[in-house]
Design a protein around this motif. Structure first.
Motif, PDB file in Angstrom:
ATOM      1  N   ALA A 100     -13.580-159.970  37.480  1.00 37.69           N
ATOM      2  CA  ALA A 100     -13.235-160.988  36.488  1.00 37.69           C
ATOM      3  C   ALA A 100     -13.212-160.401  35.076  1.00 37.69           C
ATOM      4  CB  ALA A 100     -14.228-162.143  36.556  1.00 37.69           C
ATOM      5  N   THR A 101     -14.194-159.566  34.753  1.00 37.98           N
ATOM      6  CA  THR A 101     -14.250-158.951  33.428  1.00 37.98           C
ATOM      7  C   THR A 101     -13.083-158.002  33.207  1.00 37.98           C
ATOM      8  OG1 THR A 101     -16.658-159.105  33.459  1.00 37.98           O
ATOM      9  CG2 THR A 101     -15.700-157.623  31.845  1.00 37.98           C
ATOM     10  N   SER A 102     -12.792-157.180  34.205  1.00 36.46           N
ATOM     11  CA  SER A 102     -11.682-156.228  34.086  1.00 36.46           C
ATOM     12  C   SER A 102     -10.346-156.949  33.960  1.00 36.46           C
ATOM     13  CB  SER A 102     -11.651-155.294  35.293  1.00 36.46           C
ATOM     14  OG  SER A 102     -12.839-154.560  35.369  1.00 36.46           O
ATOM     15  N   THR A 103     -10.153-157.991  34.752  1.00 32.48           N
ATOM     16  CA  THR A 103      -8.906-158.755  34.682  1.00 32.48           C
ATOM     17  C   THR A 103      -8.781-159.450  33.330  1.00 32.48           C
ATOM     18  OG1 THR A 103      -8.976-159.110  37.066  1.00 32.48           O
ATOM     19  CG2 THR A 103      -7.556-160.578  35.785  1.00 32.48           C
ATOM     20  N   SER A 148     -17.216-143.816  31.950  1.00 30.76           N
ATOM     21  CA  SER A 148     -18.519-144.201  31.397  1.00 30.76           C
ATOM     22  C   SER A 148     -18.548-145.688  31.053  1.00 30.76           C
ATOM     23  CB  SER A 148     -18.860-143.353  30.172  1.00 30.76           C
ATOM     24  OG  SER A 148     -17.892-143.536  29.168  1.00 30.76           O
ATOM     25  N   GLY A 149     -17.423-146.227  30.589  1.00 28.67           N
ATOM     26  CA  GLY A 149     -17.349-147.665  30.324  1.00 28.67           C
ATOM     27  C   GLY A 149     -17.483-148.478  31.597  1.00 28.67           C
ATOM     28  N   LEU A 150     -16.835-148.022  32.669  1.00 25.25           N
ATOM     29  CA  LEU A 150     -16.936-148.706  33.950  1.00 25.25           C
ATOM     30  C   LEU A 150     -18.370-148.648  34.478  1.00 25.25           C
ATOM     31  CD1 LEU A 150     -15.461-150.124  36.269  1.00 25.25           C
ATOM     32  CD2 LEU A 150     -15.040-147.869  37.243  1.00 25.25           C
ATOM     33  N   ALA A 151     -19.005-147.497  34.352  1.00 27.64           N
ATOM     34  CA  ALA A 151     -20.390-147.364  34.803  1.00 27.64           C
ATOM     35  C   ALA A 151     -21.306-148.294  34.006  1.00 27.64           C
ATOM     36  CB  ALA A 151     -20.847-145.919  34.660  1.00 27.64           C
ATOM     37  N   ALA A 152     -21.107-148.362  32.702  1.00 30.49           N
ATOM     38  CA  ALA A 152     -21.921-149.253  31.869  1.00 30.49           C
ATOM     39  C   ALA A 152     -21.696-150.713  32.248  1.00 30.49           C
ATOM     40  CB  ALA A 152     -21.599-149.029  30.395  1.00 30.49           C
ATOM     41  N   CYS A 211     -23.723-155.578  34.736  1.00 32.04           N
ATOM     42  CA  CYS A 211     -23.569-156.705  35.651  1.00 32.04           C
ATOM     43  C   CYS A 211     -24.632-156.693  36.744  1.00 32.04           C
ATOM     44  CB  CYS A 211     -22.190-156.679  36.304  1.00 32.04           C
ATOM     45  SG  CYS A 211     -20.839-157.058  35.197  1.00 32.04           S
ATOM     46  N   ALA A 212     -24.896-155.518  37.313  1.00 29.73           N
ATOM     47  CA  ALA A 212     -25.756-155.435  38.498  1.00 29.73           C
ATOM     48  C   ALA A 212     -27.229-155.677  38.200  1.00 29.73           C
ATOM     49  CB  ALA A 212     -25.588-154.080  39.164  1.00 29.73           C
TER      50      ALA A 212
END
Length: 100
Positions: free
Chosen positions: A47-50, A14-18, A23-24
């Motif tokens: 970039a955000t995940s890294t 859910s965090g990844l989907a948000a 971003c999109a």
């Protein structure tokens, strides 16, 4: 296995989907082309995940908390609330009381 371990994949998904939606949507609103939106979103997501992995998600070398050797007492307040406390004796050299 604790409940927090079983809910982690759901929370991560859910965090990844948000994050993807966050971003999109602004990119799509400004560009209005699906290919460019996907490319910019993927770059921002990477970039955000890294950045999160390098700064926030690293383990901390801190020992786990130790249980208290003293028993815990409780104060019951007139409002019905209860406060927990643990009496720990003072350590060090005793000083005289402050003049007052």
């Amino acid at each position: 296995m604790s409940d927090s371990c079983t809910t982690r994949p759901t929370v991560s998904a859910s965090g990844l989907a948000a994050l993807v939606v966050t971003c999109a949507l602004p990119v799509y609103a400004g560009v209005r082309r699906k290919g460019v939106t996907a490319l910019i979103t993927a770059a921002l997501l990477s970039a955000t995940s890294t950045g999160a992995w390098l700064t926030v998600l690293q383990p901390v070398d801190e020992p786990p908390p130790r249980p208290h050797a003293q028993p815990t007492g409780y104060w019951t307040l007139p409002t019905g609330s209860r406060l927990a406390y643990t009496h720990l004796p003072a350590e060090g050299v005793r000083r005289s009381a402050a003049p007052g």
